[in-house]
Design a protein around this motif. Sequence first.
Motif, PDB file in Angstrom:
ATOM      1  N   VAL A 172      19.358 -36.853 -65.776  1.00 39.17           N
ATOM      2  CA  VAL A 172      19.431 -35.432 -65.450  1.00 39.17           C
ATOM      3  C   VAL A 172      18.095 -34.723 -65.658  1.00 39.17           C
ATOM      4  O   VAL A 172      17.766 -33.776 -64.933  1.00 39.17           O
ATOM      5  CB  VAL A 172      20.546 -34.758 -66.276  1.00 39.17           C
ATOM      6  N   GLU A 173      17.276 -35.174 -66.620  1.00 39.08           N
ATOM      7  CA  GLU A 173      15.987 -34.526 -66.841  1.00 39.08           C
ATOM      8  C   GLU A 173      15.083 -34.712 -65.620  1.00 39.08           C
ATOM      9  O   GLU A 173      14.407 -33.775 -65.192  1.00 39.08           O
ATOM     10  CB  GLU A 173      15.313 -35.107 -68.093  1.00 39.08           C
ATOM     11  N   HIS A 174      15.077 -35.914 -65.085  1.00 38.16           N
ATOM     12  CA  HIS A 174      14.279 -36.161 -63.881  1.00 38.16           C
ATOM     13  C   HIS A 174      14.797 -35.326 -62.712  1.00 38.16           C
ATOM     14  O   HIS A 174      14.018 -34.777 -61.931  1.00 38.16           O
ATOM     15  CB  HIS A 174      14.327 -37.646 -63.533  1.00 38.16           C
ATOM     16  N   VAL A 175      16.117 -35.234 -62.581  1.00 37.86           N
ATOM     17  CA  VAL A 175      16.711 -34.446 -61.492  1.00 37.86           C
ATOM     18  C   VAL A 175      16.294 -32.988 -61.607  1.00 37.86           C
ATOM     19  O   VAL A 175      15.900 -32.351 -60.621  1.00 37.86           O
ATOM     20  CB  VAL A 175      18.246 -34.575 -61.517  1.00 37.86           C
ATOM     21  N   LEU A 176      16.345 -32.431 -62.811  1.00 38.56           N
ATOM     22  CA  LEU A 176      15.983 -31.028 -63.006  1.00 38.56           C
ATOM     23  C   LEU A 176      14.500 -30.800 -62.741  1.00 38.56           C
ATOM     24  O   LEU A 176      14.115 -29.790 -62.132  1.00 38.56           O
ATOM     25  CB  LEU A 176      16.347 -30.586 -64.423  1.00 38.56           C
ATOM     26  N   ASP A 177      13.657 -31.725 -63.200  1.00 40.39           N
ATOM     27  CA  ASP A 177      12.222 -31.590 -62.933  1.00 40.39           C
ATOM     28  C   ASP A 177      11.949 -31.571 -61.431  1.00 40.39           C
ATOM     29  O   ASP A 177      11.192 -30.743 -60.927  1.00 40.39           O
ATOM     30  CB  ASP A 177      11.442 -32.732 -63.591  1.00 40.39           C
ATOM     31  N   ALA A 178      12.570 -32.504 -60.714  1.00 49.96           N
ATOM     32  CA  ALA A 178      12.369 -32.564 -59.263  1.00 49.96           C
ATOM     33  C   ALA A 178      12.963 -31.343 -58.578  1.00 49.96           C
ATOM     34  O   ALA A 178      12.411 -30.830 -57.596  1.00 49.96           O
ATOM     35  CB  ALA A 178      12.994 -33.849 -58.712  1.00 49.96           C
ATOM     36  N   ALA A 198       5.678 -22.357 -56.989  1.00 48.01           N
ATOM     37  CA  ALA A 198       4.298 -22.799 -56.772  1.00 48.01           C
ATOM     38  C   ALA A 198       3.661 -23.212 -58.094  1.00 48.01           C
ATOM     39  O   ALA A 198       2.906 -24.189 -58.156  1.00 48.01           O
ATOM     40  CB  ALA A 198       3.483 -21.698 -56.093  1.00 48.01           C
ATOM     41  N   ALA A 199       3.950 -22.471 -59.173  1.00 48.17           N
ATOM     42  CA  ALA A 199       3.407 -22.826 -60.493  1.00 48.17           C
ATOM     43  C   ALA A 199       3.981 -24.155 -60.966  1.00 48.17           C
ATOM     44  O   ALA A 199       3.265 -24.997 -61.534  1.00 48.17           O
ATOM     45  CB  ALA A 199       3.711 -21.719 -61.499  1.00 48.17           C
ATOM     46  N   ASN A 200       5.282 -24.389 -60.743  1.00 44.75           N
ATOM     47  CA  ASN A 200       5.887 -25.677 -61.090  1.00 44.75           C
ATOM     48  C   ASN A 200       5.276 -26.802 -60.264  1.00 44.75           C
ATOM     49  O   ASN A 200       5.010 -27.898 -60.771  1.00 44.75           O
ATOM     50  CB  ASN A 200       7.398 -25.629 -60.839  1.00 44.75           C
ATOM     51  N   LEU A 201       5.068 -26.526 -58.988  1.00 46.19           N
ATOM     52  CA  LEU A 201       4.489 -27.528 -58.092  1.00 46.19           C
ATOM     53  C   LEU A 201       3.078 -27.900 -58.531  1.00 46.19           C
ATOM     54  O   LEU A 201       2.692 -29.070 -58.517  1.00 46.19           O
ATOM     55  CB  LEU A 201       4.482 -26.977 -56.669  1.00 46.19           C
ATOM     56  N   LEU A 202       2.302 -26.900 -58.922  1.00 50.23           N
ATOM     57  CA  LEU A 202       0.937 -27.135 -59.400  1.00 50.23           C
ATOM     58  C   LEU A 202       0.954 -28.043 -60.624  1.00 50.23           C
ATOM     59  O   LEU A 202       0.142 -28.972 -60.737  1.00 50.23           O
ATOM     60  CB  LEU A 202       0.273 -25.798 -59.735  1.00 50.23           C
ATOM     61  N   ASP A 229       4.026 -22.774 -73.268  1.00 49.75           N
ATOM     62  CA  ASP A 229       5.104 -23.747 -73.475  1.00 49.75           C
ATOM     63  C   ASP A 229       6.126 -23.693 -72.342  1.00 49.75           C
ATOM     64  O   ASP A 229       6.629 -24.729 -71.896  1.00 49.75           O
ATOM     65  CB  ASP A 229       5.806 -23.478 -74.814  1.00 49.75           C
ATOM     66  N   ARG A 230       6.442 -22.495 -71.879  1.00 51.42           N
ATOM     67  CA  ARG A 230       7.426 -22.356 -70.789  1.00 51.42           C
ATOM     68  C   ARG A 230       6.901 -22.988 -69.504  1.00 51.42           C
ATOM     69  O   ARG A 230       7.636 -23.675 -68.800  1.00 51.42           O
ATOM     70  CB  ARG A 230       7.760 -20.881 -70.570  1.00 51.42           C
ATOM     71  N   TRP A 231       5.634 -22.750 -69.198  1.00 48.71           N
ATOM     72  CA  TRP A 231       5.062 -23.340 -67.976  1.00 48.71           C
ATOM     73  C   TRP A 231       4.967 -24.854 -68.099  1.00 48.71           C
ATOM     74  O   TRP A 231       5.242 -25.580 -67.141  1.00 48.71           O
ATOM     75  CB  TRP A 231       3.695 -22.735 -67.707  1.00 48.71           C
ATOM     76  N   ALA A 232       4.578 -25.331 -69.286  1.00 48.44           N
ATOM     77  CA  ALA A 232       4.411 -26.765 -69.489  1.00 48.44           C
ATOM     78  C   ALA A 232       5.719 -27.523 -69.333  1.00 48.44           C
ATOM     79  O   ALA A 232       5.714 -28.718 -69.047  1.00 48.44           O
ATOM     80  CB  ALA A 232       3.812 -27.032 -70.877  1.00 48.44           C
ATOM     81  N   ALA A 233       6.851 -26.831 -69.506  1.00 43.95           N
ATOM     82  CA  ALA A 233       8.146 -27.487 -69.310  1.00 43.95           C
ATOM     83  C   ALA A 233       8.403 -27.781 -67.841  1.00 43.95           C
ATOM     84  O   ALA A 233       9.233 -28.625 -67.501  1.00 43.95           O
ATOM     85  CB  ALA A 233       9.268 -26.620 -69.872  1.00 43.95           C
ATOM     86  N   GLY A 234       7.699 -27.081 -66.922  1.00 41.77           N
ATOM     87  CA  GLY A 234       7.807 -27.371 -65.495  1.00 41.77           C
ATOM     88  C   GLY A 234       9.037 -26.824 -64.821  1.00 41.77           C
ATOM     89  O   GLY A 234       9.376 -27.260 -63.714  1.00 41.77           O
ATOM     90  N   ARG A 235       9.723 -25.854 -65.440  1.00 41.35           N
ATOM     91  CA  ARG A 235      10.977 -25.354 -64.862  1.00 41.35           C
ATOM     92  C   ARG A 235      11.034 -23.829 -64.867  1.00 41.35           C
ATOM     93  O   ARG A 235      12.058 -23.219 -65.182  1.00 41.35           O
ATOM     94  CB  ARG A 235      12.176 -25.911 -65.621  1.00 41.35           C
TER      95      ARG A 235
END
Length: 310
Positions: free
Chosen positions: A14-20, A64-68, A150-156
């Motif tokens: 599920v972590e991979h699914v959420l990241d994607a 876009a920030a998550n994509l970066l 920290d929030r941005w580094a989580a990628g979500r």
Amino acid sequence: MAGKRVGPVEEDGVEHVLDALYATPPSDFVSRREQEAFAARSDGRAADARRIRAARRPTPAAWAANLLLRAQPQECRRFLELGRALREAYRTLDADGVKELSEQRRGIVSALSRQAAELAHEAGHRLSDAARQDVDATLRAVLADQDAADRWAAGRLESALTPPTDFPARSADTAAGGRTERARVEAPRPSSHARKKDELAERRRRRQEQLDAARRAAEEAGRLLHDLSAARADAAPALQQARDRHDQAARRRATAEEELRRADEELARADRERQEAEEALRAAGDAVKRAERTARDAEKEAARLAGPNS
């Protein structure tokens, strides 16, 4: 720690699914979320399905920030490290040092923001001016605030981050602590000349520490900006080539579609001609059969009229 993760993660359910999912364009987010939630439910993973279903579609800027973060993990990791160095430097810098670092900071944010916009464009979604401003704001927040980093580094990210009015300044507690420390050092109450000499040496030492910290942060900012600029310069030809290939493919597709349309018309015309020919052939066959019957009947009649005495 999950909040410290930068870039793609291992495929861990599920972590991979959420990241994607959070790197999926906003226009496709809901449909993909429902597909992933349905797949999890079908596999008997009800808890995972609930987590996926609870995910909220990101704004274009947040996407876009998550994509970066996923597309440029090394640069983003250095950006996060630079933020920590800048926050520490800003706590001890004077006005001149702050001005120098502010100029470096603006250049780096601008370079990364352009990369995010280009990545979004390559994914088929051009960012509006407002969205690009939100990306800038998010990156400034990441540099200035640890929680935002920290929030941005989580990628979500689900929405853009708002930067503080300025970097954290040197706190009153720090200054008071310095005075307390000096008070402890000065407790023996040496002579006035010795105290002034010690205070001057202490100020010079602190000043040198501040300058060293500022210089390191500025040098790292300069290196990162140079690398980002070089990466952008390297990526520009590839992007142009990709756009050219896209345009060529679009033209070939248009040509193929036109040829297909003409072929369809020719096929339809040929089909009509075939049907007409088949009908003409059947009509001719029927006419031949009628003529043969008429000929046979005429022969019989002629034979009858001739009779046996002929």
